[in-house]
Scaffold this active site. Structure first.
Site, PDB file in Angstrom:
ATOM      1  N   LYS A 187     -14.879  -7.468  -7.450  1.00 46.96           N
ATOM      2  CA  LYS A 187     -14.135  -8.327  -8.383  1.00 46.96           C
ATOM      3  C   LYS A 187     -13.415  -9.440  -7.604  1.00 46.96           C
ATOM      4  CE  LYS A 187     -10.893  -7.919 -12.228  1.00 46.96           C
ATOM      5  NZ  LYS A 187     -10.029  -7.008 -12.996  1.00 46.96           N
ATOM      6  N   ASP A 188     -12.761  -9.087  -6.503  1.00 47.47           N
ATOM      7  CA  ASP A 188     -12.094 -10.089  -5.672  1.00 47.47           C
ATOM      8  C   ASP A 188     -13.099 -11.089  -5.111  1.00 47.47           C
ATOM      9  OD1 ASP A 188      -9.667  -8.935  -6.116  1.00 47.47           O
ATOM     10  OD2 ASP A 188      -9.474  -7.990  -4.152  1.00 47.47           O
TER      11      ASP A 188
ATOM     12  N   GLU B 167       4.474 -34.051  -1.148  1.00 44.95           N
ATOM     13  CA  GLU B 167       3.252 -33.549  -1.760  1.00 44.95           C
ATOM     14  C   GLU B 167       3.605 -32.804  -3.041  1.00 44.95           C
ATOM     15  OE1 GLU B 167      -0.384 -33.524   0.294  1.00 44.95           O
ATOM     16  OE2 GLU B 167       0.793 -35.216  -0.355  1.00 44.95           O
TER      17      GLU B 167
ATOM     18  N   SER C 167      -0.580  -1.066  -6.172  1.00 51.62           N
ATOM     19  CA  SER C 167      -0.470  -2.255  -7.012  1.00 51.62           C
ATOM     20  C   SER C 167       0.197  -1.932  -8.343  1.00 51.62           C
ATOM     21  CB  SER C 167      -1.861  -2.834  -7.278  1.00 51.62           C
ATOM     22  OG  SER C 167      -2.349  -3.469  -6.124  1.00 51.62           O
TER      23      SER C 167
ATOM     24  N   HIS D 274       0.796  -1.222   0.000  1.00 53.93           N
ATOM     25  CA  HIS D 274       0.000   0.000   0.000  1.00 53.93           C
ATOM     26  C   HIS D 274       0.834   1.280   0.000  1.00 53.93           C
ATOM     27  CE1 HIS D 274      -4.346  -1.376   0.736  1.00 53.93           C
ATOM     28  NE2 HIS D 274      -3.676  -2.330   0.145  1.00 53.93           N
TER      29      HIS D 274
END
Lengths: 268, 420
Positions: B248-249, B292, B224, B220
Site C-alpha cells: 500500500k505504501d 518560499e 500506529s 513502534h
C-alpha cells in the site's frame, strides 16, 4: 473515508492556491500569455526561430547586454538553435577575445573559439553603467526565468513601447513602456523595423524580432528544456504504468482480507 | 506495537548473525510481521512518502554539493553550471528544489493527519514531539538550502531572518547585535555566512535522519494510531506490515512521484520566485521579500504583529505550541471524526492556516493585515483555548467497539460503546 476525501480536497485547494499567491506580490501591469512552441508537455524550440533570435540578440541586444553564462559551443548543442559545427566556429571567430598572459607576460587578443563565453559588450558593470546613462543593462542569460511571467513578460516589454500618456511626466532619458513596472524604462525601443535582416523569408517586423529574441532568451535560460520534457515523458509513462501494476497488486494482496470480512459480515 | 519476537533464524549464517548483530530479527519484527491497525487509510502512507523524500533529498544533495561553490562570486554561477554542464545536473538540481516543496507538502499532510486523528495523544506524546522536532530541523534545513542559491530572494531572506535576532536588543541592549554578527561571521551577510550555511545545510539532513529513527522507534512502541482512534484489542484488528502495508505504501509513493514528476519535468520553477534568478545584490532590495510557499503562514504571523520582538516570539511560539499539543488537548477520545463540536474548529483551523499562507504572500496592509491578525489570533486560540475547553465540554459520538467492528460496519453484541 469521508473525512479523508475532505482533507484531500482541502489540501488540493491549498496546493493550487499557493503558487498564485506567491506570484501575486508586486504591482506590475497585466501580462498577456502568448502561445509558445515550447509549451509543456511535448513542446520544442523552433530551431529557425532560435537562429533568428540569436541574430537579433547579436546585432541589437548584445550592444549593451551580456550573456555571461553562454558559450558559442552551446549554439550547436542538441536542443538549441542547431548551428552546424562550422557555423559555430565561424560565429565564435567573429569575436575578439582577450587571452593571456603569453610567454612575455602580455595579454593579447585572439579570435574566439567555440569554448569561449559570449563576449560581453562592457568590461565591467561600471563601464556598462557609464555608457548607458547610469542604468545597468542586466545580463540576459537567465532573464527568461528572472521576471514574473517569464517569456510572456519579455515579449510584452519588447512590444510595449508607446507614447506616454499626457498626464504622465517622464524622467529625463526614460521611455514609456506599457509592460514595465512603473512604465518608465531606461532602455529605448530596441526593435525598429528592418534593424535586423532576416534571410529565411520571415518578415523583418518588430513583432517577429520580439517573438524570436524571446524564444532565444528562453532557450538560453533553459537549454535542457527539450531533454527535460523528453526524459519527463518517459519517466511519467513508466510511473503511471508502474502505479497501475502496483494498484492491481495491492488489490490482489488485500483481496483475501476483504473476502474474509465479507463472509464474516454475512455469517453474523 | 511492542510485541514478542517471532523471528526464527533459518540458516546457519542467520543464527550466527542473530547472536551478534540481530538486524534480520529487527527487520522481521519491525517491518515484516509488525501489527498495523487494518483500517488505516491512505493518509497513513505519508510516513513512507516522507522517508522516500528524505532519501531523495540527501542523494541529490550530496551530488549537488560535489559541484557547488559556496562563495559569494561563485555560488549563483556554479548552480547554473550544474544546470548546463553537469551530466543530468538539471535533473538533480530541479529534483532537489522541487523535492523541498514536496517534502513540506507531505509533512503538512502528515501533521494535519496526526492532528485530526489525535495521533499525539497518550501514549504517543514523544512520537509527536519528535515529529515537531523534525519539522523544526526541516525548516532550518530548507531555509539554509534556499540561501545557497545566492539569488536576490536567497540573500534578502537571510538578511531578514538573521536580523530577527537583533530584536533581542530591546531586552538587553547589544545582545541581539552581538548574536547576529556572530551568526554572520562579520558585519553583514557575506561569504562567511554563506560558508557556514552550506556546512550546516549538509549537516542537518543527517540530524533529521537521526531523529527520524527515533520517531520510528517511538512509533513502534505503541504502534500506529488509526482513523477511529480506538486501540488495537485483538489480533483480528491488525494485519502484518508486510505485505499489506509495504504494497500500500509502495503504491502511494508511486502516486506521489507522479505529482512530484509533474512539477519536476513540466513546471520546475512554478513553486519558486523569479527574483531568485537574479544574482544576489546587497545594494538592491527586492520590492517584496517573500519566503518560499511553505514558510508563508509563519511569515504572516511574524509580520502582522507590530512589535518586532513580539513578532519574533509569535513566530517561534507558533511552532513551540505544537510541542504542547499532547497536553493541551483534554479530549478523552482521539479521533476528530467522533467529535461533533471540535470537528468544526479543526476545519476552521485548516482554513486559517491556508489563509495565513495567502496573507504571508501579500503586503501587510488594509483588510489583509486585519484578517492576518484575526487568523493569527485563531491559530493560537485553537491550541491554547479551544483544544483544552472543547475537550472538557464536548460529548463525543459513540465510538466503534473495536477496529474490526468499524471495518465490518456494525456493532457486535460484545462491544461496549462510548469512549474507550
Amino acid at each position: 473515508m469521508r473525512s479523508t476525501s475532505k482533507l484531500f480536497a482541502a489540501l488540493a485547494v491549498f496546493a493550487m492556491a499557493l503558487p498564485a499567491t506567491v506570484h501575486a506580490a508586486g504591482d506590475a501591469p497585466e501580462i498577456e500569455a502568448q502561445e509558445w512552441s515550447w509549451a509543456p508537455p511535448f513542446g520544442q524550440f523552433d530551431k529557425g526561430q532560435l537562429q533568428r533570435g540569436y541574430k537579433v540578440y547579436k546585432y541589437v541586444c548584445a550592444n549593451c547586454h551580456s550573456m555571461n553564462l553562454l558559450s558559442y559551443r552551446n549554439l550547436g548543442e542538441p536542443g538549441g538553435p542547431g548551428f552546424s559545427e562550422a557555423a559555430v566556429k565561424a560565429l565564435a571567430a567573429q569575436a575578439q577575445i582577450q587571452d593571456g598572459p603569453d610567454d612575455t607576460g602580455q595579454m593579447f587578443m585572439r579570435p574566439g573559439i567555440p569554448a569561449d563565453r559570449f563576449k560581453a559588450p562592457f568590461a565591467n558593470k561600471e563601464a556598462a553603467r557609464a555608457a548607458n546613462g547610469g542604468a545597468y543593462p542586466p545580463d540576459l542569460s537567465v532573464m527568461a526565468k528572472a521576471r514574473p511571467h517569464g517569456p510572456d513578460y519579455l515579449y510584452a516589454l519588447l512590444t510595449g513601447y508607446e507614447e506616454a500618456p499626457d498626464d504622465m511626466t517622464m524622467s529625463r532619458g526614460m521611455h514609456y513602456n506599457a509592460a514595465f513596472p512603473g512604465h518608465q524604462i531606461a532602455m529605448a525601443n530596441p526593435l525598429i523595423e528592418g534593424v535586423v535582416e532576416y534571410t529565411d523569408g520571415t518578415a523583418s517586423t518588430p513583432d517577429n524580432y520580439a517573438k524570436d529574441v524571446t524564444a532565444f532568451m528562453m532557450w538560453a535560460a533553459e537549454p535542457k528544456l527539450e531533454e527535460r520534457y523528453r526524459v519527463g515523458a518517459r519517466i511519467m509513462l513508466f510511473l503511471i504504468a508502474f502505479a497501475i501494476v502496483m494498484y492491481l497488486t495491492k488489490k490482489a494482496v488485500w483481496a483475501p482480507v476483504h473476502k474474509r470480512d465479507h463472509s464474516e459480515e454475512t455469517k453474523t | 506495537m511492542a510485541h514478542e519476537s517471532t523471528y526464527k533464524p533459518s540458516t546457519g549464517f542467520e543464527r550466527w548473525l542473530d547472536a551478534r548483530l540481530p538486524i534480520p530479527r529487527l527487520m522481521y519484527d519491525q517491518f515484516g510481521v509488525f501489527p498495523m491497525p487494518r483500517n488505516v487509510n491512505y493518509l497513513w502512507t505519508f510516513g513512507a512518502i516522507l522517508m522516500f523524500l528524505l532519501a531523495t533529498q540527501i542523494a541529490t544533495g550530496i551530488v549537488l554539493a560535489m559541484h557547488y561553490q559556496p562563495t559569494v562570486d561563485g555560488a549563483f554561477n556554479s548552480i547554473e553550471k550544474i544546470m548546463r554542464d553537469v551530466n543530468w545536473g538539471w535533473l538533480l538540481r530541479y529534483a532537489h528544489a522541487v523535492g523541498a516543496s514536496m517534502f513540506f507538502f507531505a509533512a503538512f499532510v502528515h501533521m494535519f493527519r496526526g492532528l485530526y486523528y489525535g495521533s499525539y495523544k497518550a501514549p504517543r506524546e514523544i512520537l509527536w514531539m519528535l515529529g515537531v522536532l523534525i519539522l523544526v530541523l526541516m525548516i532550518a534545513t530548507a531555509f539554509m538550502g534556499y540561501s545557497l542559491v545566492w539569488g536576490q530572494m536567497s540573500f534578502w531572506a537571510v538578511t531578514v531572518i538573521t536580523n530577527l535576532f537583533t530584536s533581542l536588543d530591546t531586552l538587553i541592549p547589544g545582545l541581539g547585535t552581538m548574536l547576529v554578527e556572530w551568526i554572520w561571521g562579520g558585519f553583514a551577510v557575506g561569504e562567511p555566512t554563506l560558508n557556514r550555511l552550506f556546512a550546516l545545510h549538509y549537516l542537518f539532513p543527517f540530524l533529521i535522519a537521526g531523529v527520524v529513527i527515533l520517531h520510528v522507534w517511538a512509533l513502534h512502541i505503541p504502534g500506529s494510531n488509526n482513523p477511529t482512534g480506538v486501540d488495537i484489542k485483538t489480533k483480528s484488528d491488525t494485519l502484518p506490515f508486510h505485505p499489506y502495508f509495504t504494497i500500500k505504501d509502495g503504491f502511494a509513493v508511486l502516486l506521489f512521484c507522479i505529482l512530484f514528476g509533474a512539477f519536476l519535468f513540466y513546471a520546475p520553477n512554478y513553486l519558486g520566485h523569479s527574483d531568485n534568478y537574479i544574482p544576489a545584490d546587497p545594494l538592491v532590495t527586492p520590492a517584496h521579500i517573500v519566503p518560499e510557499w511553505y514558510f508563508l503562514p509563519f511569515y504572516a504571523i511574524l509580520r502582522v504583529i507590530p512589535d518586532k520582538l513580539m513578532g519574533v516570539l509569535a513566530l517561534f511560539g507558533a511552532i513551540v505550541v505544537l510541542f504542547l499539543v499532547p497536553w493541551l488537548d483534554t479530549s478523552r477520545i482521539r479521533s476528530v471524526s467522533y467529535r461533533p463540536i471540535f470537528k468544526w474548529f479543526f476545519w476552521l483551523f485548516v482554513i486559517c492556516c491556508i489563509a495565513l499562507g495567502y496573507f504571508g504572500s501579500q503586503a501587510p496592509e488594509g483588510w489583509k493585515l486585519l484578517w492576518g491578525r484575526i487568523c493569527t489570533i485563531y491559530y493560537f486560540a485553537f491550541f491554547l483555548i479551544i483544544m483544552p475547553v472543547v475537550g472538557l465540554i464536548e460529548k463525543p459520538r459513540r465510538l466503534p467497539g473495536s477496529i474490526t467492528e468499524s471495518v465490518l460496519g456494525k456493532p457486535s453484541a460484545s462491544a461496549v460503546g462510548g469512549a474507550a
